[in-house]
Design a protein around this motif. Structure first.
Motif, PDB file in Angstrom:
ATOM      1  N   LYS A 114       0.820  -1.214   0.000  1.00 39.94           N
ATOM      2  CA  LYS A 114       0.000   0.000   0.000  1.00 39.94           C
ATOM      3  C   LYS A 114       0.850   1.257   0.000  1.00 39.94           C
ATOM      4  N   GLU A 115       1.889   1.274   0.815  1.00 45.74           N
ATOM      5  CA  GLU A 115       2.650   2.498   1.023  1.00 45.74           C
ATOM      6  C   GLU A 115       3.691   2.779  -0.063  1.00 45.74           C
ATOM      7  N   ILE A 116       4.319   1.746  -0.605  1.00 44.72           N
ATOM      8  CA  ILE A 116       5.374   2.006  -1.593  1.00 44.72           C
ATOM      9  C   ILE A 116       5.187   1.226  -2.894  1.00 44.72           C
ATOM     10  N   GLY A 117       4.199   0.361  -2.949  1.00 45.25           N
ATOM     11  CA  GLY A 117       3.990  -0.447  -4.153  1.00 45.25           C
ATOM     12  C   GLY A 117       3.796   0.388  -5.402  1.00 45.25           C
ATOM     13  N   ALA A 118       3.086   1.518  -5.273  1.00 46.43           N
ATOM     14  CA  ALA A 118       2.833   2.367  -6.435  1.00 46.43           C
ATOM     15  C   ALA A 118       4.130   2.933  -7.005  1.00 46.43           C
ATOM     16  N   HIS A 119       5.097   3.202  -6.152  1.00 47.24           N
ATOM     17  CA  HIS A 119       6.380   3.719  -6.637  1.00 47.24           C
ATOM     18  C   HIS A 119       7.083   2.694  -7.526  1.00 47.24           C
ATOM     19  N   PHE A 120       7.074   1.435  -7.104  1.00 48.19           N
ATOM     20  CA  PHE A 120       7.696   0.380  -7.905  1.00 48.19           C
ATOM     21  C   PHE A 120       6.908   0.136  -9.195  1.00 48.19           C
TER      22      PHE A 120
ATOM     23  N   ARG B  49       7.594   2.988 -11.561  1.00 43.39           N
ATOM     24  CA  ARG B  49       8.946   2.856 -12.109  1.00 43.39           C
ATOM     25  C   ARG B  49       8.958   1.813 -13.232  1.00 43.39           C
ATOM     26  N   GLY B  50       8.228   0.729 -13.032  1.00 48.37           N
ATOM     27  CA  GLY B  50       8.116  -0.284 -14.085  1.00 48.37           C
ATOM     28  C   GLY B  50       7.469   0.279 -15.340  1.00 48.37           C
ATOM     29  N   LEU B  51       6.446   1.122 -15.157  1.00 48.71           N
ATOM     30  CA  LEU B  51       5.811   1.756 -16.311  1.00 48.71           C
ATOM     31  C   LEU B  51       6.779   2.676 -17.040  1.00 48.71           C
ATOM     32  N   TYR B  52       7.536   3.474 -16.284  1.00 54.96           N
ATOM     33  CA  TYR B  52       8.511   4.380 -16.905  1.00 54.96           C
ATOM     34  C   TYR B  52       9.570   3.598 -17.660  1.00 54.96           C
ATOM     35  N   ASP B  53      10.025   2.499 -17.074  1.00 58.33           N
ATOM     36  CA  ASP B  53      11.025   1.669 -17.746  1.00 58.33           C
ATOM     37  C   ASP B  53      10.461   1.076 -19.030  1.00 58.33           C
TER      38      ASP B  53
END
Length: 82
Positions: A44-50, A53-57
């Motif tokens: 919940k807290e940091i999953g969106a960041h990862f 990042r996967g989308l940007y990559d």
């Protein structure tokens, strides 16, 4: 506790890794329920960041491939009179 979007097998494997990590790094024997709660918290807290990042990559890979395709198309252009 919300259900994570993992298969039961995947979630069980992740929870086991969380438990192993806490035991080896902190000498804390956390139970399955606690490990699941930790997993949900981090998701919940940091999953969106990862995820982002996967989308940007992925976007970067696509942009690079489009550049390669554009270069190949330009190489196919013919000058008038060819």
């Amino acid at each position: 506790m919300p259900k994570l979007d993992f298969s039961n097998d995947d979630q069980a494997a992740i929870v086991a890794r969380v438990r192993d990590y806490f035991l080896s790094e902190f000498d804390l024997d956390v139970g399955r329920f606690e490990a699941e709660a930790i997993l949900v918290f981090f998701a919940k807290e940091i999953g969106a960041h990862f995820y982002n990042r996967g989308l940007y990559d992925a976007q970067s890979v696509i942009v690079n491939q489009v550049d390669v395709i554009n270069d190949a198309i330009y190489q196919l252009e013919k000058a008038p009179g060819d």
